[in-house]
Design an enzyme around this catalytic site. Structure first.
Site, PDB file in Angstrom:
ATOM      1  N   GLU A 177      -7.783  -3.484   0.322  1.00  0.00           N
ATOM      2  CA  GLU A 177      -7.298  -3.523   1.702  1.00  0.00           C
ATOM      3  C   GLU A 177      -8.150  -2.676   2.636  1.00  0.00           C
ATOM      4  O   GLU A 177      -8.403  -3.071   3.781  1.00  0.00           O
ATOM      5  CB  GLU A 177      -5.837  -3.062   1.752  1.00  0.00           C
ATOM      6  CG  GLU A 177      -4.838  -4.047   1.163  1.00  0.00           C
ATOM      7  CD  GLU A 177      -4.752  -3.994  -0.349  1.00  0.00           C
ATOM      8  OE1 GLU A 177      -4.067  -4.856  -0.942  1.00  0.00           O
ATOM      9  OE2 GLU A 177      -5.376  -3.077  -0.950  1.00  0.00           O
TER      10      GLU A 177
ATOM     11  N   HIS B  70       7.648  -0.946  -2.760  1.00  0.00           N
ATOM     12  CA  HIS B  70       7.470  -2.283  -2.190  1.00  0.00           C
ATOM     13  C   HIS B  70       8.607  -2.644  -1.236  1.00  0.00           C
ATOM     14  O   HIS B  70       8.808  -3.812  -0.921  1.00  0.00           O
ATOM     15  CB  HIS B  70       7.403  -3.337  -3.305  1.00  0.00           C
ATOM     16  CG  HIS B  70       6.142  -3.312  -4.091  1.00  0.00           C
ATOM     17  ND1 HIS B  70       5.810  -2.277  -4.932  1.00  0.00           N
ATOM     18  CD2 HIS B  70       5.108  -4.189  -4.157  1.00  0.00           C
ATOM     19  CE1 HIS B  70       4.635  -2.527  -5.492  1.00  0.00           C
ATOM     20  NE2 HIS B  70       4.187  -3.669  -5.047  1.00  0.00           N
TER      21      HIS B  70
END
Length: 325
Positions: free
Chosen positions: A60, A129
């Site tokens: 990322e 998450h």
């Protein structure tokens, strides 16, 4: 009007803008060959090819930086994160480069880029998450932050975000991709920074955004049975914040409840609370109540997760509290 899924609305917005402007492209993990982790880019590789729909490595920080560099040189990238939890790996690029480059270059460079993907909880996905970072990004000058709650708003706002000359954080939900809703036929845009009154009411104002707003709708239906009229405002954009719409409603109802799926310390609802008490204190007939998650990492246990997340019962209790009932 036509009825489509949230993921289809996102796909339509990106595809329409890519047809309109060759500078627009999409990159991220599994966006091309796999048609997107949530199928939000289904069919786009076939239409636009691998030069404009680009699968990236699991890096990322790397692909966020590449996209920002390309935005500074005339492109309009859309960066998809499989989840905004993964954006933490690339947050240095977002905060220190995308958000600041216009100011640090004295206006010589702008950064027309969209970072999009799912935010907040999506069931039993564990603490790392299941996090909502809207307030983190909204705290950063230079970034715009959008969190739509339905397909029509998602499409209109995403198209506006792609055309915007500044970096935009566009946050979705894994639990909304399958949601269906009416979307206008043909071209339309929704301006960034404009809230929407989803339900007119007279007794209390409920402000929310994103998928958690569904709990406000459920609560309003239940409260209506008791003769309580709720006005529901969907912020849609949390930066810039449309505080004027909130203030106008509060001056009518004299009571405010804010529902946000985020930790309770220093979040969007905290800022709204401050601004309302500063600008409309004399109109309030009760203290403002804000509803957030528990102040812990998200639990994995389904029983604990249910307790951790705000729900419609919490909204009903909060509304009755501000009404002294």
């Amino acid at each position: 009007m036509k009825t489509i899924q949230f993921r289809e609305a996102v796909c339509e917005a990106m595809s329409e803008e890519m047809r309109r402007d060759e500078a627009v492209y999409l990159m991220g993990e599994e966006v091309a060959e796999y048609n997107g982790a949530y199928k939000a880019s289904k069919g786009m590789l076939d239409e636009f090819g691998p030069d404009r729909v680009i699968d990236t490595p699991i890096s990322e920080l790397g692909f966020a930086g590449i996209a920002i560099g390309s935005a500074m040189n005339g492109c309009r990238p859309i960066v998809e994160y499989m989840t905004f939890n993964f954006s933490l790996v690339g947050i240095d690029q977002i905060i220190n480069n995308a958000a600041k480059i216009r100011q640090m270059s004295g206006g010589q460079f702008n950064c027309p880029i969209v970072f999009r993907g799912p935010t907040a909880s999506a069931g039993q996905l564990g603490a790392t998450h299941s996090q909502a970072f809207e307030n983190w990004f909204a705290n950063t000058p230079g970034l715009k932050v959008i969190v739509p709650s339905n397909p029509a708003d998602a499409k209109g706002l995403l198209k506006s975000a792609i055309r915007d000359d500044d970096p935009v954080i566009f946050m979705e939900s894994e639990q909304m991709y399958g949601d269906k809703g009416e979307v206008p036929e043909g071209e339309y845009l929704i301006p960034i920074g404009v809230a929407d009154i989803k339900r007119e009411g007279t007794d209390v104002t409920i402000v929310s955004f994103g998928k958690i707003i569904k709990e406000a709708y459920t609560a309003a239906e239940e409260l209506e049975k008791d003769g309580i009229s709720c006005e529901i405002i969907d912020l849609r954009t949390v930066r810039p914040l449309d505080i004027d719409t909130v203030l106008k409603s509060v001056k009518k109802t004299n009571r405010l409840v804010i529902l946000e799926e985020a930790w309770p310390f220093g979040n969007v609802s905290t800022e709204i609370t401050y601004q309302v008490q500063e600008k409309a204190f004399d109109f309030l007939d009760a203290p403002i109540v804000k509803i957030n998650t528990a102040d812990t990492p998200a639990p994995y246990s389904p029983v604990l997760l249910k307790e951790w997340l705000p729900n419609s019962n919490d909204v009903v209790k909060a509304v009755k509290k501000v009404l002294y009932r």
